[in-house]
Design an enzyme around this catalytic site. Structure first.
Site, mmCIF file in Angstrom:
data_model
loop_
_atom_site.group_PDB
_atom_site.id
_atom_site.type_symbol
_atom_site.label_atom_id
_atom_site.label_comp_id
_atom_site.label_asym_id
_atom_site.label_seq_id
_atom_site.Cartn_x
_atom_site.Cartn_y
_atom_site.Cartn_z
ATOM 1 N N LYS A 137 3.796 0.652 -21.128
ATOM 2 C CA LYS A 137 5.062 0.271 -20.274
ATOM 3 C C LYS A 137 4.724 -0.901 -19.221
ATOM 4 C CE LYS A 137 7.017 1.104 -16.293
ATOM 5 N NZ LYS A 137 7.436 -0.545 -16.231
ATOM 6 N N GLU A 191 -5.611 2.592 -10.423
ATOM 7 C CA GLU A 191 -6.277 1.396 -9.977
ATOM 8 C C GLU A 191 -5.090 0.840 -8.969
ATOM 9 O OE1 GLU A 191 -9.243 0.529 -10.281
ATOM 10 O OE2 GLU A 191 -9.932 1.094 -12.042
ATOM 11 N N CYS A 204 -5.581 -7.965 -7.204
ATOM 12 C CA CYS A 204 -5.797 -6.706 -6.440
ATOM 13 C C CYS A 204 -7.276 -6.939 -5.451
ATOM 14 C CB CYS A 204 -5.988 -5.528 -7.355
ATOM 15 S SG CYS A 204 -7.298 -5.764 -8.730
ATOM 16 N N GLY A 234 -1.309 -0.725 -10.136
ATOM 17 C CA GLY A 234 -0.294 -0.979 -9.474
ATOM 18 C C GLY A 234 -0.498 -0.728 -8.072
ATOM 19 N N SER A 235 0.778 -0.505 -7.353
ATOM 20 C CA SER A 235 0.899 -0.133 -6.057
ATOM 21 C C SER A 235 0.329 1.125 -5.623
ATOM 22 C CB SER A 235 1.838 -0.654 -5.324
ATOM 23 O OG SER A 235 3.002 0.116 -5.913
ATOM 24 N N THR A 236 -0.420 1.446 -4.540
ATOM 25 C CA THR A 236 -0.764 2.842 -4.011
ATOM 26 C C THR A 236 0.569 3.615 -4.152
ATOM 27 O OG1 THR A 236 -2.434 1.917 -2.816
ATOM 28 C CG2 THR A 236 -1.798 4.014 -2.269
ATOM 29 N N GLU A 283 -1.604 -4.965 2.890
ATOM 30 C CA GLU A 283 -1.992 -5.721 1.724
ATOM 31 C C GLU A 283 -0.673 -6.927 1.586
ATOM 32 O OE1 GLU A 283 -1.334 -4.350 -2.293
ATOM 33 O OE2 GLU A 283 -3.168 -5.368 -2.895
ATOM 34 N N THR A 288 3.451 3.728 -5.737
ATOM 35 C CA THR A 288 3.553 4.220 -7.140
ATOM 36 C C THR A 288 2.633 5.142 -7.676
ATOM 37 O OG1 THR A 288 4.838 1.914 -7.336
ATOM 38 C CG2 THR A 288 4.342 3.516 -9.358
ATOM 39 N N GLY A 289 1.437 4.638 -7.369
ATOM 40 C CA GLY A 289 0.300 5.437 -7.846
ATOM 41 C C GLY A 289 0.434 7.130 -7.598
#
Ligand code: NAD
Length: 474
Positions: A173, A246, A280, A224-226, A377, A228-229
């Site tokens: 996706k 990541e 990143c 992606g972002s932390t 960030e 969302t992780g």
């Protein structure tokens, strides 16, 4: 306007729900994409599950051969893929220091080719008169790949190539902001791989959510972002899915007092601003010794004021627009906060007065740890140059951040730099450079920058599980 469909089980799949893809240089749509939902996620996972037994039993040499064919197909379609990457992401075709969509597509080809040279050898731990004991690396099953908007095609390839090589089948996706180059690559791949081996479903967080909570997905590779992780990690608990995450970075670079300013400034500038800061592992917190603070800050500002901002399709463009309106708001909020906290804007700090999400590269001095632009960030074209006096103390400050993706030490004394760089708490540590990746060295974050690594043997191993086989001889 060109429309892009999903691909499930080798078939092009449309839906009743179509969304525009915006070119950030014009703020206008340039393509339309059919958007998936939970039912289409079901179909894609089911297709990948059905394709798995045969694919995982296909000899690895044949899987490698198909990956090499995919690399050749990307090469043959390079101009189209480059244009799609530039239209959807805004990055220039060439770009600052050659970091643009040419590098993205070229890197995707090179990474695919390199991955085929890796091996998954069987380890023999015992072979005597009593027994043969072997340790095999076996494919996991269905791998779900969820990708961000900053390096859309390259990150898709970083996920897909090792997953397929190891014998897994994949549902990918892409970010809803940058789906077109990935869809085109998956179309090319589906002319090569058996049906169901590589499927693509488009959409936003709801589709990502349906994928990461799907009971028949065995592993998720997410970039992606932390936040969302963490949501994906929570979703994967029930199925005990394997994860490679990541996530975000806030990489520190520490400049020692012995550097030559003229040499170091262009390198620092590239490390901070390539791809508009949308990488990143861009340098995101710059600590400079007080003796060089003014000279380096001024040098960076001079470069920032001379850089060519523009539409990525134009040859002269070094930096394109910020990729999307939401990220522009984040960058502006951090700059406004910096101003309120007494930060001094040496250059930039505002949008270009023309259509497109163009933002002038911005250098801010006078901030320190505890200010948002230093602690968070920014993921955009702005940097705080932070003053320090003592090296031990600044390493401690650099390590205090919750992120741990990359870090760097800049010095003319390589021996000292090599020792200091090992003290940085991060997955990759560089001396006199920052952000360079290679397909044979593991890359990943520690702390809240992620779990696991990509690339090389270590990265490939993450797409497998170990199986010990014991065969008695008497
Ligand atoms: P994001 O987390 O907003 O989105 C990434 C992907 O996740 C998109 O495809 C999105 O649709 C999907 N998604 C969103 N919510 C979801 C949910 N609840 N469940 C499942 N999927 C969901 O990140 P972004 O804004 O696209 O990318 C920028 C971030 O990515 C930055 O923080 C950057 O540092 C990070 N990044 C990290 C690396 C790395 O290798 N560590 C590389 C590139 C980018």
């Amino acid at each position: 306007m060109k429309q892009y469909s999903m691909i499930i089980n080798g078939q092009s799949v449309s839906s009743g729900n179509v969304a525009d893809v915006i070119n950030p240089a014009t703020e206008q749509p340039f393509a339309r994409v059919h958007i998936g939902d939970a039912e289409l996620v079901n179909q894609a996972v089911s297709a990948a599950r059905s394709a798995f037994p045969l694919w995982s039993q296909t000899p690895i040499s044949e899987r490698d051969q198909m990956l090499l064919e995919l690399a050749s197909a990307m090469q043959a379609n390079m101009p189209e893929l480059m244009e799609l990457v530039t239209l959807e992401s805004g990055k220039p075709m060439g770009g600052l220091n050659g970091i643009g969509s040419g590098m993205e597509v070229g890197g995707s080809i090179a990474w695919t080719q390199y991955t085929t040279s890796l091996e998954l050898p069987t380890e023999v731990v015992q072979d005597n008169e009593e027994a043969l004991v072997e340790v095999h690396r076996k494919a996991l099953g269905v791998v779900a790949s969820i990708t961000p908007w900053n390096w859309p095609l390259m990150i898709a390839i970083w996920h897909i190539a090792p997953a397929l090589k190891a014998g897994n089948t994949v549902v990918i996706k892409p970010s809803s902001l940058t789906p077109t180059a990935t869809i085109r690559m998956v179309e090319l791949a589906n002319e090569i791989f058996p049906k169901g081996v590589l499927n693509i479903v488009t959409g936003d967080a709801d589709v990502g959510d349906a994928i990461s909570s799907h009971p028949d997905v065995n592993k998720i590779i997410f970039t992606g972002s932390t936040p969302t992780g963490k949501a994906i990690m929570a979703n994967s608990v029930n199925g005990l899915k394997r994860l490679t995450l990541e996530l975000g970075g806030n990489d520190a670079g520490i400049v020692l007092p012995d550097v030559n300013v003229n040499d170091v400034v262009p390198k620092l500038f590239g490390a901070i601003f390539h791809n508009n800061g949308h990488t990143c592992a861009c340098l995101k917190r710059l600590y400079v010794h007080e003796s060089q603070y003014q000279a380096i800050s001024n040098g960076l500002a001079e470069m920032a004021m001379s850089v060519t901002l523009g539409n990525g399709l134009e040859d002269s463009t070094e930096l394109g627009p910020i990729q999307n309106a939401k990220q522009l708001v984040i960058v502006e909020a951090l700059i406004n906060d910096a101003k309120q906290q007494g930060g001094k804007i040496l250059c930039g700090g505002e949008r270009l007065s023309k259509t497109g999400y163009f933002f002038k590269p911005t250098i801010i001095t006078g901030l320190t740890d505890g200010h948002r632009l230093v602690d968070e960030e920014q993921f955009g074209p702005v940097i705080a140059v932070v003053k320090y006096t003592d090296v031990d103390e600044v390493i401690e400050r650099a390590n205090k951040n919750s992120c741990g993706l990359g870090g760097s030490i800049w010095s003319d004394d390589m021996a000292t730099a090599a020792k200091l760089v090992m003290r940085l708490e991060c997955g990759t540590a560089w001396v006199n450079e920052h952000g360079g990746l290679q397909p044979d060295a593991p890359f990943g974050g520690i702390k809240q920058s992620g779990i696991g690594v990509e690339f090389g043997q270590h990265g490939l191993a993450e797409y497998t599980s170990l199986q010990t086989v014991r065969i008695p001889k008497k």
